[in-house]
Design a protein around this motif. Structure first.
Motif, PDB file in Angstrom:
ATOM      1  N   PHE A 505      -1.323  -6.353   6.207  1.00  0.00           N
ATOM      2  CA  PHE A 505      -1.599  -6.005   7.784  1.00  0.00           C
ATOM      3  C   PHE A 505      -0.294  -5.670   8.345  1.00  0.00           C
ATOM      4  O   PHE A 505      -0.390  -5.202   9.270  1.00  0.00           O
ATOM      5  CB  PHE A 505      -2.154  -7.513   8.369  1.00  0.00           C
ATOM      6  N   CYS A 506       0.956  -6.007   7.659  1.00  0.00           N
ATOM      7  CA  CYS A 506       2.205  -5.633   8.158  1.00  0.00           C
ATOM      8  C   CYS A 506       2.454  -4.069   7.870  1.00  0.00           C
ATOM      9  O   CYS A 506       3.158  -3.332   8.461  1.00  0.00           O
ATOM     10  CB  CYS A 506       3.408  -6.483   7.518  1.00  0.00           C
ATOM     11  N   ALA A 507       2.112  -3.879   6.420  1.00  0.00           N
ATOM     12  CA  ALA A 507       2.109  -2.591   6.080  1.00  0.00           C
ATOM     13  C   ALA A 507       1.221  -1.401   6.726  1.00  0.00           C
ATOM     14  O   ALA A 507       1.213  -0.108   6.597  1.00  0.00           O
ATOM     15  CB  ALA A 507       2.149  -2.300   4.659  1.00  0.00           C
ATOM     16  N   GLY A 508      -0.024  -1.989   7.257  1.00  0.00           N
ATOM     17  CA  GLY A 508      -1.129  -1.188   7.934  1.00  0.00           C
ATOM     18  C   GLY A 508      -1.888  -0.616   6.606  1.00  0.00           C
ATOM     19  O   GLY A 508      -2.515   0.340   6.876  1.00  0.00           O
ATOM     20  N   SER A 509      -1.941  -1.330   5.613  1.00  0.00           N
ATOM     21  CA  SER A 509      -2.917  -0.917   4.537  1.00  0.00           C
ATOM     22  C   SER A 509      -4.110  -1.630   4.390  1.00  0.00           C
ATOM     23  O   SER A 509      -4.212  -2.765   4.554  1.00  0.00           O
ATOM     24  CB  SER A 509      -1.905  -1.283   2.989  1.00  0.00           C
ATOM     25  N   PRO A 510      -5.227  -0.909   4.175  1.00  0.00           N
ATOM     26  CA  PRO A 510      -6.538  -1.244   4.319  1.00  0.00           C
ATOM     27  C   PRO A 510      -7.007  -2.104   2.727  1.00  0.00           C
ATOM     28  O   PRO A 510      -7.481  -1.409   2.203  1.00  0.00           O
ATOM     29  CB  PRO A 510      -7.502   0.164   4.431  1.00  0.00           C
ATOM     30  N   ALA A 511      -6.494  -3.240   2.914  1.00  0.00           N
ATOM     31  CA  ALA A 511      -6.600  -3.983   1.783  1.00  0.00           C
ATOM     32  C   ALA A 511      -8.074  -4.602   1.334  1.00  0.00           C
ATOM     33  O   ALA A 511      -8.368  -4.616   0.183  1.00  0.00           O
ATOM     34  CB  ALA A 511      -6.004  -5.399   1.785  1.00  0.00           C
ATOM     35  N   TRP A 512      -8.888  -4.430   2.460  1.00  0.00           N
ATOM     36  CA  TRP A 512     -10.350  -4.648   2.243  1.00  0.00           C
ATOM     37  C   TRP A 512     -11.254  -3.599   1.582  1.00  0.00           C
ATOM     38  O   TRP A 512     -12.072  -3.922   0.834  1.00  0.00           O
ATOM     39  CB  TRP A 512     -11.101  -4.854   3.564  1.00  0.00           C
ATOM     40  N   SER A 513     -10.614  -2.416   1.601  1.00  0.00           N
ATOM     41  CA  SER A 513     -11.388  -1.399   0.965  1.00  0.00           C
ATOM     42  C   SER A 513     -10.663  -0.817  -0.482  1.00  0.00           C
ATOM     43  O   SER A 513     -11.141   0.000  -1.182  1.00  0.00           O
ATOM     44  CB  SER A 513     -11.594  -0.121   1.743  1.00  0.00           C
ATOM     45  N   MET A 514      -9.475  -1.544  -0.769  1.00  0.00           N
ATOM     46  CA  MET A 514      -8.778  -1.201  -1.838  1.00  0.00           C
ATOM     47  C   MET A 514      -9.183  -1.582  -3.003  1.00  0.00           C
ATOM     48  O   MET A 514      -9.300  -2.838  -3.213  1.00  0.00           O
ATOM     49  CB  MET A 514      -7.122  -1.246  -1.690  1.00  0.00           C
ATOM     50  N   GLY A 515      -9.580  -0.919  -4.246  1.00  0.00           N
ATOM     51  CA  GLY A 515      -9.789  -1.262  -5.569  1.00  0.00           C
ATOM     52  C   GLY A 515      -8.814  -1.870  -6.319  1.00  0.00           C
ATOM     53  O   GLY A 515      -7.548  -1.703  -5.802  1.00  0.00           O
ATOM     54  N   PRO A 516      -8.862  -2.276  -7.553  1.00  0.00           N
ATOM     55  CA  PRO A 516      -7.932  -2.646  -8.365  1.00  0.00           C
ATOM     56  C   PRO A 516      -6.970  -1.686  -8.842  1.00  0.00           C
ATOM     57  O   PRO A 516      -5.807  -1.993  -8.848  1.00  0.00           O
ATOM     58  CB  PRO A 516      -8.842  -3.137  -9.597  1.00  0.00           C
ATOM     59  N   ASP A 517      -7.282  -0.643  -9.095  1.00  0.00           N
ATOM     60  CA  ASP A 517      -6.459   0.512  -9.271  1.00  0.00           C
ATOM     61  C   ASP A 517      -5.584   0.920  -8.179  1.00  0.00           C
ATOM     62  O   ASP A 517      -4.291   1.157  -8.433  1.00  0.00           O
ATOM     63  CB  ASP A 517      -7.322   1.720  -9.839  1.00  0.00           C
ATOM     64  N   ALA A 518      -6.268   0.943  -7.122  1.00  0.00           N
ATOM     65  CA  ALA A 518      -5.470   1.291  -5.724  1.00  0.00           C
ATOM     66  C   ALA A 518      -4.275   0.301  -5.369  1.00  0.00           C
ATOM     67  O   ALA A 518      -3.266   0.595  -5.105  1.00  0.00           O
ATOM     68  CB  ALA A 518      -6.555   1.424  -4.435  1.00  0.00           C
ATOM     69  N   VAL A 519      -4.789  -0.911  -5.801  1.00  0.00           N
ATOM     70  CA  VAL A 519      -3.679  -2.287  -5.462  1.00  0.00           C
ATOM     71  C   VAL A 519      -2.736  -2.245  -6.406  1.00  0.00           C
ATOM     72  O   VAL A 519      -1.484  -2.420  -6.167  1.00  0.00           O
ATOM     73  CB  VAL A 519      -4.586  -3.461  -5.413  1.00  0.00           C
ATOM     74  N   ALA A 520      -3.162  -1.821  -7.966  1.00  0.00           N
ATOM     75  CA  ALA A 520      -1.943  -1.708  -8.609  1.00  0.00           C
ATOM     76  C   ALA A 520      -0.911  -0.674  -8.680  1.00  0.00           C
ATOM     77  O   ALA A 520       0.321  -0.708  -8.999  1.00  0.00           O
ATOM     78  CB  ALA A 520      -2.660  -1.761 -10.269  1.00  0.00           C
ATOM     79  N   GLY A 521      -1.204   0.475  -7.914  1.00  0.00           N
ATOM     80  CA  GLY A 521      -0.489   1.593  -8.010  1.00  0.00           C
ATOM     81  C   GLY A 521      -0.176   1.750  -6.448  1.00  0.00           C
ATOM     82  O   GLY A 521       0.197   3.135  -6.022  1.00  0.00           O
ATOM     83  N   TRP A 522      -0.048   0.720  -5.622  1.00  0.00           N
ATOM     84  CA  TRP A 522       0.220   0.768  -4.268  1.00  0.00           C
ATOM     85  C   TRP A 522       1.860   1.176  -4.054  1.00  0.00           C
ATOM     86  O   TRP A 522       2.558   0.669  -4.930  1.00  0.00           O
ATOM     87  CB  TRP A 522      -0.152  -0.298  -3.567  1.00  0.00           C
ATOM     88  N   ARG A 523       2.036   2.014  -3.087  1.00  0.00           N
ATOM     89  CA  ARG A 523       3.572   2.348  -3.191  1.00  0.00           C
ATOM     90  C   ARG A 523       3.844   1.876  -1.319  1.00  0.00           C
ATOM     91  O   ARG A 523       3.162   2.189  -0.450  1.00  0.00           O
ATOM     92  CB  ARG A 523       3.915   3.852  -3.185  1.00  0.00           C
ATOM     93  N   CYS A 524       5.114   1.351  -1.303  1.00  0.00           N
ATOM     94  CA  CYS A 524       5.314   0.955   0.250  1.00  0.00           C
ATOM     95  C   CYS A 524       5.912   2.209   0.946  1.00  0.00           C
ATOM     96  O   CYS A 524       5.946   3.373   0.362  1.00  0.00           O
ATOM     97  CB  CYS A 524       6.603  -0.112   0.306  1.00  0.00           C
ATOM     98  N   MET A 525       6.196   2.107   2.163  1.00  0.00           N
ATOM     99  CA  MET A 525       6.417   3.113   2.868  1.00  0.00           C
ATOM    100  C   MET A 525       7.903   4.021   2.447  1.00  0.00           C
ATOM    101  O   MET A 525       7.801   5.186   3.018  1.00  0.00           O
ATOM    102  CB  MET A 525       6.659   2.664   4.597  1.00  0.00           C
ATOM    103  N   ASN A 526       8.594   3.205   1.862  1.00  0.00           N
ATOM    104  CA  ASN A 526       9.966   3.876   1.627  1.00  0.00           C
ATOM    105  C   ASN A 526       9.632   4.547   0.230  1.00  0.00           C
ATOM    106  O   ASN A 526      10.565   5.641   0.003  1.00  0.00           O
ATOM    107  CB  ASN A 526      11.002   3.006   1.400  1.00  0.00           C
TER     108      ASN A 526
END
Length: 643
Positions: A505-526
């Motif tokens: 919620f701080c990064a504005g990322s939709p964690a509710w719709s992110m699958g396991p692959d998306a969570v494992a490959g997530w990148r921060c804003m920087n």
């Protein structure tokens, strides 16, 4: 009839097979009527006269729900009548393919018993379980006189009598009218109708050809069993196909049943080699197909018990090791071995030893020597090898055993070289200390570090001041680099590049719709980069962010490309689950695809309203400029899919 007592004059007796009762017919009459004989007739001209009656009780069979029809002889049977016999009435699911006792061939002789029919027989060791046997073969099965592989019965005495009769018949034909010997007529042998077996040389050269001609007598060749029925003529004493009669049989060392050499997949040369005591495997131990399958299962189970870390349990996928198939040409694992062991397609267990060595050799080849995975493969081999040698006593070492031993030797030599190097370094260091050489004189001063080519961080981390007493505990806690809190850890996302943590919620990322692959490959804003090109840009207007997985894409790298960010929802192709076409025909989804609707792909109009409409007027599916199977209509100038 002359030997019967006078008080039992000849008479017809009517037996009721469904009731187990009988009655004497009138001796003064002309004998039994066709209705009386109908239950005992098979394949006669009267079959059509009694089609509407039960073949057992000869009562009307008008009720279709209470009747069962034999698909072979087309006779009707009442279900209650069948329940009174050994065959029993079939279940509703198997009724369309049901055959009666007389139409069901015997498993032991592959013939029909038209008098009494076949009966269900349950075998013990070496058999396949429930089977149908005629009255004669039931006696052979009680005496264990059947092949453990094909389950066909055998009789050595009958085989020798048939050969003696053939020899006597040929001897009578050898002399002409003047007593001079003539050429012996060839023994009438069955023709193998399997075209594949004939093309592979499965029939000897002296067997009759389809046109009746017979060539010179030659040494018969074996038939390699394949899936499908076996020609019953192969089991005859005068068969021209070697390996399927009493001439060549082998005893199983486990269940003590006999097996045809042909059913064991053995060639004549191997059989003769075994009789001379020179066969490398069968002279030590021979197992029938069922016992061999059980032994293979036992070996695989023992290997699985020793694989404590499940290192060899499943096939190695590209996700586990992307370059595995580039290094290993023949992958192997315990799951594959278990599948082949359950299939029962092997006549001996030599393949288990070969695949076990191959599986260990693959692990030793792919992993770096003396690393954790390499050492575990070595320990597994040393733990499992005693089980393999115990359960597979007749199998020699495979072709991979020497490679495994060589790998162990190279690793041990590398360890010895490392010990010598460390020992030499320690000796040099002591000499330097004795000579008074200062370590500071050996330090190389590097030039100042240059400016990093990376862009300046767009979101700086939050600085939080804590007490010295809490600093040590905080150093080991994952804290959000945006808010500095360590709470709500279940919503934390870890950057795959820099390792920083952030609340979704701080990064504005939709964690509710992110699958396991998306969570494992997530990148921060920087660390956001284009998922297609891998590049980054200081111009945020070039970046599009998927509202389902938070991945980033350049607007000019997607297909179809965009000139500016669109208004509204934007979803990448990997997150689209089309409910219109149900993803049929999409194939492997490209990273360049996108849509403005998470439930509608590009082909189904997911980009409508944003780009120029390119729709096929026939199937109403969208097309791209890169599509090659397009045809332009000469009248309306619209493009249509070629298919």
């Amino acid at each position: 009839a002359s030997a019967l007592p006078s008080r039992l004059p000849p008479a017809w007796v009517l037996l009721r097979p469904n009731e187990g009762s009988f009655r004497f017919l009138d001796r003064e009459s002309d004998g039994p009527t066709p209705e009386d004989l109908a239950p005992y007739l098979f394949g006669s001209a009267h079959d059509g006269d009694f089609g509407g009656y039960c073949a057992l009780c000869m009562e009307d069979a008008d009720d279709e729900e209470d009747n069962v029809l034999c698909v072979a002889c087309r006779r009707n049977f009442h279900r209650p009548c069948l329940d009174g016999t050994a065959s029993r009435a079939p279940s509703p699911s198997s009724a369309p393919d049901w055959t009666c006792d007389r139409c069901t061939p015997c498993t032991g002789c592959l013939r029909h018993d038209v008098a009494f029919g076949t009966r269900v027989w349950t075998t013990g060791a070496g058999g396949s379980g429930r089977m149908r046997l005629c009255l004669e073969c039931q006696g052979y099965y009680e005496d264990k006189m059947y092949c453990a592989n094909c389950e066909h019965t055998w009789d050595d005495g009958r085989y020798r009598n048939v050969l003696a009769c053939i020899a006597e018949r040929l001897g009578r034909r050898s002399g002409g009218p003047s007593g001079a010997p003539t050429a012996a007529a060839p023994v009438a042998a069955p023709v193998v109708t399997d075209a594949v077996a004939r093309e592979e040389g499965a029939v000897e050269d002296g067997a009759p050809s389809p046109n009746g001609e017979t060539a010179e007598t030659a040494d018969p060749k074996p038939v390699v069993l394949a899936d499908g029925p076996i020609d019953p003529s192969w089991y005859r004493a005068d068969s021209t196909v070697w390996g399927f009669n009493e001439e060549a049989m082998i005893g199983c060392d486990s269940c003590n049943l006999w097996v045809h050499a042909g059913c064991a997949g053995m060639r004549r040369g191997e059989y003769e080699e075994m009789n001379k005591g020179k066969h490398a495997i069968y002279n030590k131990e021979f197992l029938c197909k069922s016992c061999c399958e059980q032994r293979c299962r036992s070996v695989v189970e023992a290997l699985a018990n020793e694989d404590v870390y499940m290192m060899f349990a499943f096939p190695v996928t590209e996700d586990m090791a992307p370059s595995y198939r580039d290094v290993i040409e023949r992958p192997m694992d315990l799951q594959t071995m278990q599948i082949f062991a359950d299939g029962g397609k092997y006549y001996n267990y030599a393949w288990v030893r070969e695949w076990f060595d191959l599986m260990v050799l693959n692990a030793l080849t792919f992993n770096i020597p003396n690393t954790k995975m390499w050492l575990e493969a070595k320990d597994f081999y040393q733990r499992a090898l005693p089980h393999v040698d115990k359960l597979l006593p007749a199998v020699p070492s495979s072709e991979h055993s020497d490679a495994i031993a060589a790998s162990f030797s190279r690793a041990e030599a590398a360890l010895e070289d490392e010990r010598e190097r460390v020992k030499a370094d320690a000796t040099v260091e002591k000499k330097d200390l004795v000579a008074g050489v200062s370590l500071a004189e050996e330090i190389v001063v590097r030039p100042p570090l240059g400016k990093s080519p990376d862009v300046v961080a767009s979101v700086p981390p939050l600085a939080v001041c804590v007490r010295p007493a809490d600093a040590h505990a905080w150093a080991w806690m994952e804290c959000c680099f945006l808010c500095g809190s360590s709470g709500a850890s279940d919503t934390m996302l870890m950057c795959v590049d820099c390792g920083e943590a952030a609340h979704s919620f701080c990064a504005g990322s939709p964690a509710w719709s992110m699958g396991p692959d998306a969570v494992a490959g997530w990148r921060c804003m920087n660390c956001k980069v284009c998922e297609i090109t891998g590049g980054f840009s200081e111009d945020e207007a070039r970046m599009l962010y998927c509202e389902m997985c938070d991945r980033a894409f350049f607007i000019d790298a997607i297909d179809p490309p965009l000139e500016k960010p669109p208004f509204g929802t934007w979803v990448c192709g990997q997150c689209v689950d089309c409910t219109v076409c149900e993803n049929v025909g999409r194939g492997r989804i490209s990273k360049t695809e996108w849509s403005r609707d998470a439930e509608k792909c590009y082909r189904c109009g997911g980009c409508a309203g944003i780009i120029e409409e390119k729709c096929c007027p026939v199937c109403e599916k969208w097309w791209k400029d890169s599509d090659l199977n397009m045809i332009e209509c000469g009248k309306c100038q619209k493009w249509v899919h070629g298919n």
